[in-house]
Motif scaffolding. Structure first.
Motif, PDB file in Angstrom:
ATOM      1  N   TYR A   1       0.829  -1.210   0.000  1.00 13.48           N
ATOM      2  CA  TYR A   1       0.000   0.000   0.000  1.00 13.48           C
ATOM      3  C   TYR A   1       0.864   1.261   0.000  1.00 13.48           C
ATOM      4  O   TYR A   1       0.611   2.204  -0.756  1.00 13.48           O
TER       5      TYR A   1
ATOM      6  N   TRP B   1      -3.830   5.036   4.948  1.00 19.11           N
ATOM      7  CA  TRP B   1      -5.250   5.132   5.335  1.00 19.11           C
ATOM      8  C   TRP B   1      -6.041   3.954   4.762  1.00 19.11           C
ATOM      9  O   TRP B   1      -6.870   3.359   5.457  1.00 19.11           O
ATOM     10  N   LEU B   2      -5.775   3.601   3.505  1.00 17.43           N
ATOM     11  CA  LEU B   2      -6.483   2.473   2.891  1.00 17.43           C
ATOM     12  C   LEU B   2      -6.141   1.172   3.605  1.00 17.43           C
ATOM     13  O   LEU B   2      -7.012   0.328   3.843  1.00 17.43           O
TER      14      LEU B   2
ATOM     15  N   CYS C   1      -5.160   0.859   6.762  1.00 14.78           N
ATOM     16  CA  CYS C   1      -5.757   0.886   8.098  1.00 14.78           C
ATOM     17  C   CYS C   1      -7.264   0.640   8.049  1.00 14.78           C
ATOM     18  O   CYS C   1      -7.822  -0.025   8.934  1.00 14.78           O
ATOM     19  N   LYS C   2      -7.900   1.147   7.014  1.00 12.33           N
ATOM     20  CA  LYS C   2      -9.338   0.928   6.866  1.00 12.33           C
ATOM     21  C   LYS C   2      -9.632  -0.550   6.669  1.00 12.33           C
ATOM     22  O   LYS C   2     -10.613  -1.086   7.225  1.00 12.33           O
ATOM     23  N   ARG C   3      -8.786  -1.221   5.927  1.00 10.58           N
ATOM     24  CA  ARG C   3      -9.005  -2.643   5.654  1.00 10.58           C
ATOM     25  C   ARG C   3      -8.678  -3.508   6.868  1.00 10.58           C
ATOM     26  O   ARG C   3      -9.344  -4.512   7.124  1.00 10.58           O
ATOM     27  N   HIS C   4      -7.657  -3.110   7.635  1.00 12.44           N
ATOM     28  CA  HIS C   4      -7.175  -3.959   8.727  1.00 12.44           C
ATOM     29  C   HIS C   4      -7.585  -3.447  10.115  1.00 12.44           C
ATOM     30  O   HIS C   4      -7.094  -3.965  11.118  1.00 12.44           O
ATOM     31  N   ASN C   5      -8.461  -2.464  10.153  1.00  9.11           N
ATOM     32  CA  ASN C   5      -8.992  -1.960  11.421  1.00  9.11           C
ATOM     33  C   ASN C   5      -7.867  -1.477  12.357  1.00  9.11           C
ATOM     34  O   ASN C   5      -7.816  -1.827  13.543  1.00  9.11           O
TER      35      ASN C   5
ATOM     36  N   ASN D   1      -5.697   2.010  13.807  1.00 11.29           N
ATOM     37  CA  ASN D   1      -5.782   3.457  13.965  1.00 11.29           C
ATOM     38  C   ASN D   1      -4.760   4.125  13.031  1.00 11.29           C
ATOM     39  O   ASN D   1      -3.555   3.877  13.136  1.00 11.29           O
ATOM     40  N   THR D   2      -5.230   4.948  12.120  1.00 12.43           N
ATOM     41  CA  THR D   2      -4.366   5.515  11.082  1.00 12.43           C
ATOM     42  C   THR D   2      -3.256   6.388  11.660  1.00 12.43           C
ATOM     43  O   THR D   2      -2.086   6.269  11.285  1.00 12.43           O
TER      44      THR D   2
ATOM     45  N   LYS E   1      -8.383   0.147  16.411  1.00 12.87           N
ATOM     46  CA  LYS E   1      -9.401   1.169  16.629  1.00 12.87           C
ATOM     47  C   LYS E   1     -10.283   0.793  17.814  1.00 12.87           C
ATOM     48  O   LYS E   1     -10.522  -0.375  18.049  1.00 12.87           O
TER      49      LYS E   1
END
Length: 264
Positions: free
Chosen positions: A58, A109-110, A112-116, A118-119, A264
């Motif tokens: 990523y 960010w992408l 972190c969104k996929r793997h839960n 905290n960005t 998160k």
């Protein structure tokens, strides 16, 4: 005054149809140095090191795409709007660190969104790895005799013989040294203080230090953009200002933000 002359072949070696350039070798080294650093961090914090291979994909894609688009649209927009297919010709050169930074943030960010994850927690740790990455990339620019400084008579000025016979500020080395010092400072703070427990603090400090250094070093660089701004500041400096203030905001905000873990 006699100045050091730099005239290294940009090709590291050739073997039949395979040609390896110094820039490519150092860029790859930058990636693996950053990965090694993140593995060290994840091991210290008992995080799953196996996820870093996915994170690497990523972030590296983000850096390359962002750096290329940043060069095209920040530094030479007229040419690339007129020749849009040239945007894909990355082998012809042209990467911008500001765009690469934005691309890395989006890629993170992408992930972190996929793997839960905290960005900001992850970006805090990636900030130090990014400083390490920058050491190698600016060293690659030095080897390639690119991103030149202004002509100068300072004792440490260098003649880049592949370009011309003028002694110049080694602006690439100034920036590489700045990244080395930033990486050292952030690592020391990470290891010996509680700053890593304040989400956004390390990232904020990285942005403050990096773009303060970049702003100052730009005074020693030749113009990189294909256009001239009606300002005392150049394009690199103008692009550094927003990053600096984002860094200030994150650092000050971190003082009031409860400590978090990676999830998160």
């Amino acid at each position: 005054m006699s100045h050091f002359v730099w005239n290294v072949d940009p090709v590291l070696f050739s073997l039949g149809p395979v040609t390896i350039h110094w820039y490519g070798a150092l860029f790859a080294s930058a990636i693996f140095a950053g990965l090694y650093y993140m593995k060290w961090v994840f091991t210290l914090e008992n995080k799953n090191v196996d996820t870093l291979d996915n994170l690497l994909m990523y972030v590296v894609l983000g850096i390359i795409i962002g750096a290329r688009l940043g060069h095209c649209f920040f530094y030479d927009p007229d040419f690339y709007f007129a020749n849009p297919l040239k945007i894909l010709a990355i082998w012809e050169g042209g990467l911008a660190s500001h765009g690469g930074g934005l691309g890395a943030i989006i890629g993170t960010w992408l992930f972190c969104k996929r793997h839960n994850v905290n960005t900001l927690w992850l970006l805090d740790r990636l900030a130090i790895a990014t400083a390490v990455f920058g050491i190698f990339v600016r060293s690659a620019n030095f080897v390639n005799s690119e991103i030149l400084g202004h002509p100068s008579d300072v004792p440490w000025a260098i003649v880049f013989e592949r370009v011309d016979s003028l002694a110049r500020h080694p602006a690439q080395l100034y920036e590489a040294i700045a990244y080395l010092l930033i990486a050292a400072v952030l690592t020391l703070l990470y290891r010996s203080t509680a700053i890593k427990e304040r989400v956004g603090a390390l990232l904020g400090l990285f942005l403050i230090l990096t773009f303060s250094a970049r702003f100052v070093i730009e005074f020693f660089k030749q113009q990189q953009a294909s256009y001239t701004l009606e300002s005392a500041l150049n394009t690199g400096q103008m692009l550094s200002i927003p990053f600096f203030f984002v860094g200030v905001f994150l650092f000050l905000r971190a003082k009031q933000t409860p400590a978090v873990t990676g999830k998160k």
